[in-house]
Design an enzyme around this catalytic site. Structure first.
Site, mmCIF file in Angstrom:
data_model
loop_
_atom_site.group_PDB
_atom_site.id
_atom_site.type_symbol
_atom_site.label_atom_id
_atom_site.label_comp_id
_atom_site.label_asym_id
_atom_site.label_seq_id
_atom_site.Cartn_x
_atom_site.Cartn_y
_atom_site.Cartn_z
ATOM 1 N N ASP A 34 47.949 35.319 48.859
ATOM 2 C CA ASP A 34 46.753 35.533 49.670
ATOM 3 C C ASP A 34 46.512 34.431 50.692
ATOM 4 O O ASP A 34 47.157 33.376 50.648
ATOM 5 C CB ASP A 34 45.512 35.717 48.768
ATOM 6 N N ASN A 77 36.204 35.914 37.100
ATOM 7 C CA ASN A 77 35.776 37.322 37.028
ATOM 8 C C ASN A 77 36.957 38.263 36.754
ATOM 9 O O ASN A 77 36.847 39.475 36.908
ATOM 10 C CB ASN A 77 35.065 37.740 38.323
ATOM 11 N N HIS A 120 39.827 38.310 38.423
ATOM 12 C CA HIS A 120 40.651 38.714 39.569
ATOM 13 C C HIS A 120 42.050 38.107 39.496
ATOM 14 O O HIS A 120 42.264 37.053 38.914
ATOM 15 C CB HIS A 120 39.954 38.424 40.911
ATOM 16 N N GLU A 171 39.334 41.656 43.774
ATOM 17 C CA GLU A 171 38.046 41.416 43.140
ATOM 18 C C GLU A 171 37.609 42.610 42.287
ATOM 19 O O GLU A 171 38.083 43.737 42.505
ATOM 20 C CB GLU A 171 36.994 41.146 44.226
HETATM 21 C C1 F6R Z 1 45.080 32.018 44.520
HETATM 22 C C2 F6R Z 1 44.651 33.265 43.907
HETATM 23 C C3 F6R Z 1 43.499 33.323 42.968
HETATM 24 C C4 F6R Z 1 43.431 32.135 42.012
HETATM 25 C C5 F6R Z 1 42.212 32.259 41.104
HETATM 26 C C6 F6R Z 1 42.062 31.059 40.204
HETATM 27 O O1 F6R Z 1 46.205 32.218 45.345
HETATM 28 O O2 F6R Z 1 45.212 34.269 44.187
HETATM 29 O O3 F6R Z 1 43.579 34.507 42.217
HETATM 30 O O4 F6R Z 1 44.603 32.088 41.250
HETATM 31 O O5 F6R Z 1 41.054 32.382 41.876
HETATM 32 O O6 F6R Z 1 41.772 29.944 40.990
HETATM 33 P P1 F6R Z 1 41.834 28.473 40.380
HETATM 34 O O7 F6R Z 1 43.253 28.258 39.971
HETATM 35 O O8 F6R Z 1 41.452 27.582 41.532
HETATM 36 O O9 F6R Z 1 40.890 28.445 39.249
#
Ligand code: F6R
Length: 247
Positions: free
Chosen positions: A67, A136, A138, A143
């Site tokens: 992403d 959440n 994701h 989302e």
């Molecule tokens: C990042 C991504 C997100 C993160 C997730 C957890 O490329 O795709 O899904 O892996 O938001 O974020 P952290 O690791 O910062 O807790």
């Protein structure tokens, strides 16, 4: 789904790095799907250390990221291309021309998504996809919602995700409200998925990903349909599963 219990963040990071490094050794031309955020930072650190110790060769590796924020470019220090350079690409012998991150500066979202899809296809698909997990549930920036999305798409980030990611920005108002993200279809198409989860903030989501019903309200639950998922979770992330007596 294979669940590997790790002591803490460091232990989890080491295990994830060892798994990825073994995959790279077995297939030097591997296509890695990569993630950003706090979760993979430790893993990338161990991968860099292995490279510096002469134990890893990334010269033929390609990568594609999950992403990128809409509106952020490669030089933006909050952008995900910048993150990848800083934490991994600048420190190993990967050819950056073979690394792909969605183009946050594309003229239109259609163009950004089509380009990312074309890049994944050009690489012949993803061999090993590394994922973090949102509080959440994701994966990527898919989302919670009413449906699962197959391919790369534009996403309105939820207030919770914006708040969670505000720690990387000067203020919450600076966090972009939209992102480009691979869809769950892209993730399910990977030959192998590695999900790394650390911290109590993820514990309920991890429980739902593994034991809940497959439901778009917890996007990570779709991983139950994949034949080759390895989850590395630390004790804090496992706390809800342990409380329920499932481990
Ligand atoms: C990042 C991504 C997100 C993160 C997730 C957890 O490329 O795709 O899904 O892996 O938001 O974020 P952290 O690791 O910062 O807790």
């Amino acid at each position: 789904m294979k669940l590997i219990c790790c002591k803490d963040y460091e232990d989890m990071s080491k295990h994830v790095a060892q798994d990825i490094l073994a995959e790279v050794k077995a297939n030097p031309e591997i296509v890695l799907g990569l993630a950003t955020g706090s979760t993979p930072e430790g893993c990338y650190k161990y991968m860099v250390e292995a490279y510096e110790a002469g134990e890893a060769d990334f010269s033929k590796v390609s990568s594609v990221n999950l992403d990128e924020y809409v509106g952020l470019g490669p030089d933006d220090d909050q952008g995900y291309r910048y993150f990848m350079n800083k934490h991994l690409f600048d420190h190993v012998n990967i050819d950056k021309a073979n690394t792909y991150v969605p183009n946050g500066l594309a003229k239109t979202s259609e163009e950004a998504c089509a380009e990312h899809e074309a890049n994944i296809e050009k690489l012949g698909g993803i061999d090993v996809q590394l994922l973090g997990l949102g509080g959440n549930g994701h994966i990527g920036f898919n989302e919670p919602g009413e449906s699962f999305v197959k391919g790369t798409h534009i996403v309105d980030l939820t207030p919770g995700t914006i708040e969670a990611n505000a720690r990387f920005f000067e203020s919450i108002d600076d966090v972009p409200k939209q992102a480009y993200s691979m869809g769950v279809g892209n993730i399910l198409d990977a030959q192998k998925v590695i999900l790394a989860v650390s911290g109590t903030r993820k514990a309920q989501a991890l429980y739902e990903v593994i034991y809940g019903s497959i439901c778009p309200k917890v996007q990570g639950s779709i991983l139950q349909l994949h034949k080759n998922v390895v989850i590395y979770a630390d004790e804090e992330a496992l706390s809800v599963i342990r409380e329920k007596g499932l481990l």
